[in-house]
Scaffold this motif. Structure first.
Motif, PDB file in Angstrom:
ATOM      1  N   LEU A 272       0.812  -1.217   0.000  1.00  0.00           N
ATOM      2  CA  LEU A 272       0.000   0.000   0.000  1.00  0.00           C
ATOM      3  C   LEU A 272       0.847   1.270   0.000  1.00  0.00           C
ATOM      4  O   LEU A 272       0.562   2.210   0.732  1.00  0.00           O
ATOM      5  CB  LEU A 272      -0.932  -0.002   1.216  1.00  0.00           C
ATOM      6  CG  LEU A 272      -1.972  -1.121   1.233  1.00  0.00           C
ATOM      7  CD1 LEU A 272      -2.607  -1.235   2.601  1.00  0.00           C
ATOM      8  CD2 LEU A 272      -3.026  -0.884   0.163  1.00  0.00           C
ATOM      9  N   VAL A 277      -1.752   3.298  -4.028  1.00  0.00           N
ATOM     10  CA  VAL A 277      -3.144   3.501  -3.626  1.00  0.00           C
ATOM     11  C   VAL A 277      -3.811   4.567  -4.494  1.00  0.00           C
ATOM     12  O   VAL A 277      -4.959   4.410  -4.943  1.00  0.00           O
ATOM     13  CB  VAL A 277      -3.203   3.887  -2.134  1.00  0.00           C
ATOM     14  CG1 VAL A 277      -4.614   4.296  -1.728  1.00  0.00           C
ATOM     15  CG2 VAL A 277      -2.731   2.720  -1.266  1.00  0.00           C
ATOM     16  N   ASP A 290      -2.889  -6.191   0.534  1.00  0.00           N
ATOM     17  CA  ASP A 290      -2.426  -5.629   1.804  1.00  0.00           C
ATOM     18  C   ASP A 290      -1.960  -6.769   2.716  1.00  0.00           C
ATOM     19  O   ASP A 290      -2.708  -7.701   2.986  1.00  0.00           O
ATOM     20  CB  ASP A 290      -3.577  -4.860   2.464  1.00  0.00           C
ATOM     21  CG  ASP A 290      -3.189  -4.236   3.799  1.00  0.00           C
ATOM     22  OD1 ASP A 290      -1.988  -4.218   4.127  1.00  0.00           O
ATOM     23  OD2 ASP A 290      -4.099  -3.749   4.493  1.00  0.00           O
ATOM     24  N   GLN A 292      -0.461  -5.890   5.775  1.00  0.00           N
ATOM     25  CA  GLN A 292      -0.446  -5.260   7.091  1.00  0.00           C
ATOM     26  C   GLN A 292       0.957  -5.176   7.702  1.00  0.00           C
ATOM     27  O   GLN A 292       1.247  -5.823   8.713  1.00  0.00           O
ATOM     28  CB  GLN A 292      -1.409  -5.968   8.044  1.00  0.00           C
ATOM     29  CG  GLN A 292      -2.847  -5.938   7.546  1.00  0.00           C
ATOM     30  CD  GLN A 292      -3.836  -6.301   8.619  1.00  0.00           C
ATOM     31  OE1 GLN A 292      -4.561  -5.463   9.102  1.00  0.00           O
ATOM     32  NE2 GLN A 292      -3.865  -7.571   8.994  1.00  0.00           N
ATOM     33  N   VAL A 326      -7.187  -5.088  -2.301  1.00  0.00           N
ATOM     34  CA  VAL A 326      -7.676  -3.709  -2.334  1.00  0.00           C
ATOM     35  C   VAL A 326      -7.875  -3.323  -3.796  1.00  0.00           C
ATOM     36  O   VAL A 326      -6.947  -3.410  -4.605  1.00  0.00           O
ATOM     37  CB  VAL A 326      -6.681  -2.740  -1.660  1.00  0.00           C
ATOM     38  CG1 VAL A 326      -7.197  -1.305  -1.733  1.00  0.00           C
ATOM     39  CG2 VAL A 326      -6.442  -3.146  -0.215  1.00  0.00           C
ATOM     40  N   VAL A 331     -10.836   1.006  -2.132  1.00  0.00           N
ATOM     41  CA  VAL A 331      -9.625   1.756  -1.814  1.00  0.00           C
ATOM     42  C   VAL A 331      -9.886   3.058  -1.054  1.00  0.00           C
ATOM     43  O   VAL A 331      -8.979   3.602  -0.420  1.00  0.00           O
ATOM     44  CB  VAL A 331      -8.826   2.051  -3.107  1.00  0.00           C
ATOM     45  CG1 VAL A 331      -9.492   3.162  -3.929  1.00  0.00           C
ATOM     46  CG2 VAL A 331      -7.375   2.411  -2.787  1.00  0.00           C
ATOM     47  N   TYR A 334      -8.424   4.023   2.399  1.00  0.00           N
ATOM     48  CA  TYR A 334      -6.973   4.212   2.422  1.00  0.00           C
ATOM     49  C   TYR A 334      -6.591   5.619   1.961  1.00  0.00           C
ATOM     50  O   TYR A 334      -5.497   6.105   2.253  1.00  0.00           O
ATOM     51  CB  TYR A 334      -6.288   3.177   1.531  1.00  0.00           C
ATOM     52  CG  TYR A 334      -6.484   1.757   2.001  1.00  0.00           C
ATOM     53  CD1 TYR A 334      -5.612   1.174   2.917  1.00  0.00           C
ATOM     54  CD2 TYR A 334      -7.549   0.988   1.533  1.00  0.00           C
ATOM     55  CE1 TYR A 334      -5.792  -0.127   3.349  1.00  0.00           C
ATOM     56  CE2 TYR A 334      -7.737  -0.320   1.966  1.00  0.00           C
ATOM     57  CZ  TYR A 334      -6.850  -0.868   2.874  1.00  0.00           C
ATOM     58  OH  TYR A 334      -7.035  -2.155   3.307  1.00  0.00           O
ATOM     59  N   GLU A 342      -0.728   2.769   8.168  1.00  0.00           N
ATOM     60  CA  GLU A 342      -0.385   2.563   6.762  1.00  0.00           C
ATOM     61  C   GLU A 342       0.857   3.361   6.371  1.00  0.00           C
ATOM     62  O   GLU A 342       1.214   3.430   5.200  1.00  0.00           O
ATOM     63  CB  GLU A 342      -1.565   2.955   5.856  1.00  0.00           C
ATOM     64  CG  GLU A 342      -2.872   2.253   6.189  1.00  0.00           C
ATOM     65  CD  GLU A 342      -2.755   0.729   6.147  1.00  0.00           C
ATOM     66  OE1 GLU A 342      -1.857   0.231   5.454  1.00  0.00           O
ATOM     67  OE2 GLU A 342      -3.562   0.055   6.813  1.00  0.00           O
ATOM     68  N   LYS A 344       1.467   6.664   6.512  1.00  0.00           N
ATOM     69  CA  LYS A 344       1.279   7.963   5.852  1.00  0.00           C
ATOM     70  C   LYS A 344       1.293   9.139   6.809  1.00  0.00           C
ATOM     71  O   LYS A 344       1.148  10.276   6.388  1.00  0.00           O
ATOM     72  CB  LYS A 344      -0.029   7.963   5.054  1.00  0.00           C
ATOM     73  CG  LYS A 344      -0.027   6.977   3.889  1.00  0.00           C
ATOM     74  CD  LYS A 344      -1.166   7.225   2.936  1.00  0.00           C
ATOM     75  CE  LYS A 344      -2.507   6.902   3.554  1.00  0.00           C
ATOM     76  NZ  LYS A 344      -3.616   7.065   2.608  1.00  0.00           N
TER      77      LYS A 344
END
Length: 359
Positions: A272, A277, A290, A292, A326, A331, A334, A342, A344
């Protein structure tokens, strides 16, 4: 490349639903109580303990895939009263990784975590660590089934199965023709089983799909360059798919640059990364998977804690961190959240959720 993360100041947020009834420390954290790592080590239900140190050896220390993994390590370390070190190789050099494991043993680390990306190279150093009383956990990549590697547990995705399911998805999208399968570092056990699974699923389908494997390299820029070159030399291809994060982002970028979906070309891959994404949302990639990465860090620290706190009486246990496709239809969450989970955002937060839970 070693980066020590010591004396973390605040308890970081707990992944949604991770530890029901996790005790006073987690409860106070969720209620906004400020607890230092030293206090976390002393809060119930566990007695006070030394600040254990876990050394995470990695095969691509600067790869963006492992940003949420490092956040997961930080959060669990703060919650459970650990120090940690992030070290290893920046470019998948197994010798550098083995040296990092040996250095952790010499420094008397309390626990070690390492992706077993080579089928034999880690057997001796891991046994050396165990002989010294240091528990060793595999994360992200595991030793082959039936191997002599003595690691205590594996925390990560079922790699062959995830690749097989990707192969089934490829078969559902492509009837025949050339398909490029991109892999950063062929032979490494964090991604080679995925490629093997995908190839087996394609072969089992009986479809006339010409699946060609392309090595792309360990850095994102190198991967993009190799994918561009392959496409320019094979513009009649019907699909491009990747088994690692950087190559998947590269596939998505090439799909966009040449507007390949409009020509009936399909694409997909793993993980991801933010650009991946975005390009799924824009319709240039059919899917990503994904695995994780946040919990690959968090759960590994948790396993080390339980092992050390119980004197080795409890655990360890393998943990499958899951597989989730995903797509453009799924999506949006996300894109609408920016979290540590994730990779970000650096900000600790509890993410509210609404609506029914989908399996």
């Amino acid at each position: 490349m070693a980066q020590d993360r010591e004396n973390q100041g605040d308890v970081q947020s707990v992944r949604r639903g991770l530890l029901q009834g996790a005790g006073l420390t987690a409860a106070l954290a969720l209620l906004g109580g400020a607890i230092t790592p030293a206090q976390a080590a002393e809060a119930g239900p566990f007695p006070a303990h030394k600040r254990w140190k876990i050394v995470f050896v990695n095969h691509v220390t600067t790869n963006p895939f492992f940003v949420p993994t490092q956040y997961g390590i930080q959060d669990a370390a703060a919650l459970l009263g650990f120090d940690y070190q992030w070290t290893g190789s920046a470019n998948a050099d197994v010798a550098e990784m083995v040296n990092a494991v040996n250095a952790a043993i010499a420094a008397k680390a309390d626990a070690i975590a390492v992706p077993i990306v080579d089928p034999k190279a880690f057997n001796t150093p891991i046994q050396k660590a165990l002989d010294a009383g240091i528990p060793v956990f595999a994360y992200n990549a595991d030793a082959p089934s039936g191997s002599a590697n003595p690691r205590l547990a594996y925390i990560g995705q079922d790699l062959y199965l995830s690749g097989y399911q990707m192969g089934e998805r490829i078969v559902s999208l492509v009837d025949s023709g050339l398909v490029g399968l991109f892999i950063a570092t062929p032979g490494q056990l964090n991604i080679q089983p995925r490629l093997d699974g995908a190839l087996d699923a394609i072969k089992k389908s009986g479809k006339k799909i010409d699946a060609q494997t392309i090595a792309t390299g360990a850095t994102v820029n190198e991967e993009l360059s190799k994918i561009k070159s392959f496409f320019l030399g094979h513009q009649d291809l019907k699909g491009m798919f990747a088994v690692d994060a950087g190559s998947t982002q590269g596939v998505a970028q090439v799909m966009k640059d040449s507007n390949l979906p409009s020509k009936g070309v399909h694409g997909g891959g793993f993980d991801l990364l933010p650009r991946t994404v975005e390009l799924i949302h824009e319709g240039f990639l059919d899917f990503t998977i994904d695995q994780q990465p946040y919990v690959q860090g968090f759960y590994t620290v948790l396993e080390a804690f339980v092992f050390l706190a119980s004197g080795g009486l409890v655990g360890p246990a393998n943990i499958n961190t899951g597989l989730k496709f995903v797509t453009k239809g799924t999506v949006d969450p996300y894109l609408t959240t920016e979290t540590r989970y994730e990779g970000k955002s650096t900000k600790p937060q509890i993410v509210p959720r609404t609506g029914p839970i989908k399996a």
